[in-house]
Design an enzyme around this catalytic site. Structure first.
Site, short mmCIF file in Angstrom:
data_model
loop_
_atom_site.label_atom_id
_atom_site.label_comp_id
_atom_site.label_asym_id
_atom_site.label_seq_id
_atom_site.Cartn_x
_atom_site.Cartn_y
_atom_site.Cartn_z
N HIS A 96 6.57 89.30 46.06
CA HIS A 96 6.88 90.06 47.03
C HIS A 96 7.80 91.40 46.63
O HIS A 96 6.95 92.07 45.89
CB HIS A 96 7.64 89.31 48.24
CG HIS A 96 8.05 89.89 49.40
ND1 HIS A 96 7.69 91.05 49.81
CD2 HIS A 96 8.90 89.41 50.33
CE1 HIS A 96 7.95 91.20 51.07
NE2 HIS A 96 8.63 90.01 51.45
N HIS A 145 -2.93 92.87 48.33
CA HIS A 145 -1.89 92.77 49.43
C HIS A 145 -2.56 91.84 50.51
O HIS A 145 -3.87 91.71 50.86
CB HIS A 145 -1.77 94.17 50.19
CG HIS A 145 -0.61 94.00 50.92
ND1 HIS A 145 -0.39 93.68 52.34
CD2 HIS A 145 0.53 94.51 50.72
CE1 HIS A 145 0.88 93.83 52.85
NE2 HIS A 145 1.61 94.36 51.93
N ASP A 152 3.88 99.00 45.36
CA ASP A 152 4.89 98.41 44.38
C ASP A 152 4.34 99.33 43.09
O ASP A 152 4.86 99.06 41.97
CB ASP A 152 4.78 97.04 44.10
CG ASP A 152 5.97 96.48 45.06
OD1 ASP A 152 6.96 97.32 45.34
OD2 ASP A 152 5.83 95.47 45.62
#
Ligand code: ACO
Length: 431
Positions: free
Chosen positions: A269, A309, A365
């Site tokens: 996460h 994702h 990210d």
């Protein structure tokens, strides 16, 4: 004839037929409970580990279309908010549902700015940590400790009281984060400067040394503001669901937010941007990229961090914006040497059948770590930066949950697969 907005289910065990209402593309799981084989049957349940196909709430905050790569806060596209809004204005939007007018924004900004100071006792909490304690552990603990200073915060259904805690939390997370950093590097704590904007104040508390006034580079302030906007909410992800679950027991918001931050900490996460930098550093050079891709495809359990994702199966719209911001930051800081490796990884992965077939694209990210590193944030601080931005989203979701008459204390069911009843075995009879 059954109504068109129903689902007709035939239970082949009994031959009985049921009409279950469909509303907003869902059936209520509890409506399945009536499907029984007999009086002693508990009733049918759904089995949905990791909530892959279960809506846990009805929410008006964030909309995502994972296939089309759409992310909207209260109806506003993320691209427009990133370009035209500020983090504090976006936080207001998430919490109150509408963009503030000028006086509302001024009052909101004033309230957040004037709550950034921390009770000095929290410095003692931080000082109790070892010098090399992970900033995320310090962040989680300090947010939790912060709540003990406001025992009134348990009055979660008192609107005025709740708004006060929301303001305190949004304001103080930057101070907690910056103090955690300064504890780590052994620098004296730098106090908030109320002349500065929210992101500028954070940079001030992070990096101020002996100067009387710290003036951060406006381009870096803007980049940080955009990153906070992009991270502000993402509907029912792991940490937000944690915020709602803990909040559903009517815990105070500090405890719920500390739990949400703990959920964010995991490498799958919010910890992923840290893992991206580790991965890029390990790859070491552009020439080593093909060998690394081979390893990822080899099924040895190596993942391309920053890719893939649960929801976005086309592209992550935040990743596009972040890539642009990265170039703006590098104009000030100089290029992050890992950028070339990241670009090559992205280029190969986007062409490679393995990633294309699995619909794996760069996520938020993939580039955010490169920006943070260029801005001199140590890797350990990356998840903390994510938590700062997500604080407004967590609080908006928590508040929505509290006001939702459909919600109760969160309590999933299980399918028990353990041994059936048996007698206790005395020690001398055990094998
Ligand atoms: N690299 C290589 N293969 C991958 C990756 C990856 N990053 N992500 C998924 N896959 C593969 C899986 O091995 C699986 O392959 P298989 O069908 O041959 O078994 C397939 O793609 C589906 O993967 P799942 O793990 O089932 O997908 P899920 O939706 O559960 O996972 C997740 C999503 C956790 C984000 C995953 O893509 C991942 O681990 N990515 C790397 C970590 C990361 O970047 N996390 C940040 C997410 S964004 C955020 O939290 C802000």
């Amino acid at each position: 004839m059954p109504q068109s907005d129903t689902l007709t289910i035939t239970d082949n065990r009994t031959g009985k037929t049921y009409d279950i209402p469909i509303s907003q593309g869902t059936i209520k799981a509890i409506d399945l409970r009536q499907i029984k084989t007999g009086d002693d049957d508990f009733g049918l349940m759904t089995y949905d580990p990791a909530f892959m196909n279960t809506a846990s709430c009805r929410s008006a905050i964030t909309f995502i279309d994972g296939d089309k790569g759409i992310l909207e806060y209260r109806g506003y596209p993320i691209e427009q908010l990133a370009e035209k809004s500020t983090y504090l204005e976006t936080a207001y939007l998430l919490l109150f549902g509408e963009l503030p007018n000028e006086s509302q924004l001024n009052e909101w900004t004033h309230n957040i700015t004037y709550h950034t100071i921390l009770n000095e006792k929290l410095k003692v909490v931080l000082d109790a940590f070892r010098y090399n304690a992970h900033p995320m552990g310090k962040f989680i603990s300090t947010v939790s400790a912060l709540g003990t200073l406001y025992p009134e915060s348990k009055n979660i259904f008192d609107n005025e009281c709740r708004q006060k805690q929301i303001q305190r939390l949004i304001a103080k997370v930057i101070t907690i984060a910056a103090f955690g950093y300064r504890h780590m590097v052994g620098m004296p704590y730098a106090y908030p400067d109320n002349d500065l904007s929210y992101p500028a104040n954070f940079l001030n508390m992070m990096y101020k040394t002996t100067e009387t006034k710290y003036v951060p580079d406006p381009k870096l302030v803007h980049a940080l503001d955009v990153l906070l906007i992009l991270h502000a909410d993402h509907e029912q992800n792991c940490s937000t669901s944690t915020m709602r679950v803990v909040g559903s027991s009517h815990a105070d918001p500090y405890s719920a937010l500390a739990a949400a931050a703990a959920a964010l900490y995991g490498p799958l996460h919010g910890g992923a941007n840290e893992e991206v930098i580790r991965m890029l550093t390990e790859i070491g050079s552009v020439q080593n990229v093909p060998a690394f891709i081979k390893k990822v495809k080899g099924g040895e359990g190596v993942r391309l961090m920053g890719f893939g994702h649960r929801v976005y199966k086309n592209y992550d719209p935040r990743a596009k914006i972040i890539k642009q911001v990265a170039y703006e930051v590098f104009e000030v800081t100089g290029k992050n040497p890992l950028l070339d490796i990241a670009l090559e990884l992205e280029r190969i992965a986007l062409e490679d059948e393995y990633f294309v077939k699995r619909r794996l694209y760069p996520n938020v990210d993939f580039y955010s770590g490169l920006i943070y590193q260029a801005m001199k944030f140590p890797m350990d601080m990356f998840p903390v930066l994510f938590a700062i931005g997500r604080t407004s989203g967590w609080l908006a979701q928590w508040q929505e949950m509290l006001m939702d008459p459909d919600q109760k204390i969160s309590r999933p069911r299980q399918v028990f697969i353990g041994p059936s009843r048996r007698e206790f075995v005395p020690m001398e009879e055990r094998k």
